[in-house]
Design a protein around this motif. Sequence first.
Motif, PDB file in Angstrom:
ATOM      1  N   SER A   1     -59.208  27.344  -4.866  1.00 50.62           N
ATOM      2  CA  SER A   1     -60.169  26.248  -5.033  1.00 50.62           C
ATOM      3  C   SER A   1     -61.531  26.750  -5.502  1.00 50.62           C
ATOM      4  O   SER A   1     -62.435  25.967  -5.728  1.00 50.62           O
ATOM      5  CB  SER A   1     -60.318  25.465  -3.727  1.00 50.62           C
ATOM      6  N   ILE A   2     -61.677  28.092  -5.613  1.00 50.82           N
ATOM      7  CA  ILE A   2     -62.939  28.645  -6.097  1.00 50.82           C
ATOM      8  C   ILE A   2     -62.653  29.412  -7.389  1.00 50.82           C
ATOM      9  O   ILE A   2     -61.798  30.296  -7.415  1.00 50.82           O
ATOM     10  CB  ILE A   2     -63.579  29.571  -5.035  1.00 50.82           C
ATOM     11  N   LEU A   3     -63.353  29.041  -8.437  1.00 55.34           N
ATOM     12  CA  LEU A   3     -63.102  29.631  -9.751  1.00 55.34           C
ATOM     13  C   LEU A   3     -64.189  30.642 -10.090  1.00 55.34           C
ATOM     14  O   LEU A   3     -65.379  30.317 -10.022  1.00 55.34           O
ATOM     15  CB  LEU A   3     -63.066  28.503 -10.794  1.00 55.34           C
ATOM     16  N   LEU A   4     -63.782  31.870 -10.430  1.00 49.37           N
ATOM     17  CA  LEU A   4     -64.748  32.882 -10.865  1.00 49.37           C
ATOM     18  C   LEU A   4     -64.727  32.980 -12.387  1.00 49.37           C
ATOM     19  O   LEU A   4     -63.664  33.183 -12.975  1.00 49.37           O
ATOM     20  CB  LEU A   4     -64.398  34.264 -10.297  1.00 49.37           C
ATOM     21  N   VAL A   5     -65.880  32.812 -13.003  1.00 49.27           N
ATOM     22  CA  VAL A   5     -65.962  32.868 -14.462  1.00 49.27           C
ATOM     23  C   VAL A   5     -67.034  33.885 -14.846  1.00 49.27           C
ATOM     24  O   VAL A   5     -67.648  34.506 -13.981  1.00 49.27           O
ATOM     25  CB  VAL A   5     -66.282  31.474 -15.060  1.00 49.27           C
ATOM     26  N   GLU A   6     -67.305  34.010 -16.170  1.00 49.90           N
ATOM     27  CA  GLU A   6     -68.318  34.978 -16.584  1.00 49.90           C
ATOM     28  C   GLU A   6     -69.543  34.286 -17.187  1.00 49.90           C
ATOM     29  O   GLU A   6     -70.187  33.509 -16.519  1.00 49.90           O
ATOM     30  CB  GLU A   6     -67.660  36.036 -17.488  1.00 49.90           C
TER      31      GLU A   6
END
Lengths: 475, 206
Positions: free
Chosen positions: B73-78
């Motif tokens: 449910s937690i999205l890591l992006v750049e």
Amino acid sequence: MSSGTLYDKVWDLHRIADLPGGSTQLFVGLHLIHEVTSPQAFSAITEKNLEVFCPERTIATVDHIVPTESQARPFLDPLAETMLSTLEKNCKKYGIKLFEIGSGNQGIVHVIAPESGLTQPGMTIACGDSHTSTHGAFGAIAFGIGTSQVRDVLASQSLAMKKLKVRRIWVNGQLEKGVFAKDLILHIIRQLGVKGGVGYAYEFAGPAIEKMSMEERMTICNMAIEGGARSGYINPDKTTFEYLRNKPYLPKGKAWELAVKWWETLSSDPDAKFDDEVQFDANNVAPTITWGINPGQAISIDELIPKKESLGENDRQTAEEAYLYMKLQPGEPIKGLAVDVCFIGSCTNGRLSDLKAAAKIAENRHVAKGIKAFVVPGSEKVARDAEAEGIDKLFMNAGFEWRKPGCSMCLAMNPDRLEGNQISASSSNRNFKGRQGSSKGRTLLMSPAMVAAAAISGSVVDVRELIAKNNTSQK
Amino acid sequence: MSLSLEFPKGPITKIKGTCLCLEGNDIDTDRIIPARFLKCVSFKSLGDQVFADDRKEKNGLHPFDIKANQEASILLVEKNFGCGSSREHAPQALMRWGIRAIIGYSFAEIFHGNCISIGIPCLTLEEYNLTCLQQITKEKAGKNCSINMRKREIVYEESKFIFSIDKGAEAMFKSGNWDATSTLISQLEKIKDIKAKIPYINNFES
């Protein structure tokens, strides 16, 4: 913090209240809607039992999903038909003016509002479309919003917004023949990067900008968002006022004079403070073209596709992704690259002067064998004006298809799309992966004249060479 | 795809869940949700279609298809995540897939605003911290990560990171008024006053 800029003045005029956390409740002077980003906003209005607060300040058109061959109703695509009929129902229910197909007014939202005089200096303009920055060409603060914000504008004619910083982009010199506003903005985005404008409004100014027509200025502001800037604008001047004179949505007589007087006060003051300033020289800009998967991955026609080592640290990963997706090798020339489809149109370059620039190249020539080339006017008015000058016939004689107005293959929500890994030469604004309707489709962004030149040659060429040939044959 | 999760409602103070790492800068909203899926009059079915083309290309190996990520449910992006088109369909698709918070180095403006208005906090970390969090997420996959909005803190196992958040967004999530409509319509009288003073609405008479 900027002060004394047009952005500051227009912002202050529309400020309703300060909200917690530093946002401002901002009055929206003109709200433009279309079929793709409005249906869920209207549903929310209905579900929450809200009213549309100022229906007279919202104008609707249909552009994204309209087919450009037959526009007979119902549309062949039932989903497209549902979207248009939903917009029609919502406009009728809430008393919103809709620029319908066949009315003579329909077209791409960022073409119809300026050409009818809805877009004016000093306004705040919002639309559920990122290319709303286009309207900044008139000295308005114009920005794209999401669907929840479309709902907010419908309900309150206002938005919770955070004030942007202002970067002045000063452009000296003049574009040479065969180099267009599109080349300049691609050049600027290439230099400042696709995220360079995040948090900023871009003020475009300087001699090169002042010399531009309103249609060229719209091309510049249209692509501010491709550089990350949500808004782009140009101070209004005589060119702006002359363009607007006698447009249907503008007053005549005394009110017109008052309007001009007020508009003259809006420009950024000579001692205005900007948060950042950069300079460019238009004389250094050549025909510019994208080779990658974002609009910042651009080179001039004579350059080679950049090697990874020549790029900044941050751009290398995306470059590798782009080489793979575009099937292009670093160090290769872009000139001579064969194309499959040529598209002239969109909110960036679908106006009369764009079509004329392309027509000059197409005249007395023919589209190369095996190339699909088509022209999609930005609006019914653009089509009408072009047809009155015989531009439609000129294109058709040269082997281009002449279509009906809409967004078309800029984003391929209608039947116009790339197939497989086709390459397009496109006068639109985005070369993202899959943008033109095929998940493997490849897009090269360039000016409309460059697209016409690519159609004639079957590959990427320098339009200046064709212009030189035009001049020799005339002698 | 965690369909069991409720959509955000009221004050958002804590978010707990597993993380999903999506690498790459400048991921645009056309990639998050290709334009053909915008032919709809409701957002309901968008969850399945998130990253449709990228996922097809990766043939089951895209982070949104990897089995271990299905409950994330937690999205890591750049960097510059969500650039391009203003389509709210992009955060709506992410939310309907199950995403409740996004952590990255930077976000595109319109996308960020759209996330706020549907209750998805976008949190930023310094580059070094972001790399560390990505690393830990990969090494200790499937562990719970918790976000404390009051403390501006991300806790993953024994590691702690302090995030930044837009102040306006922070205030809205804290109060629960991130859906701005009610705040805006509470000012209708004031809106009318401003409207009455705007030259182009009043025949340019000052």
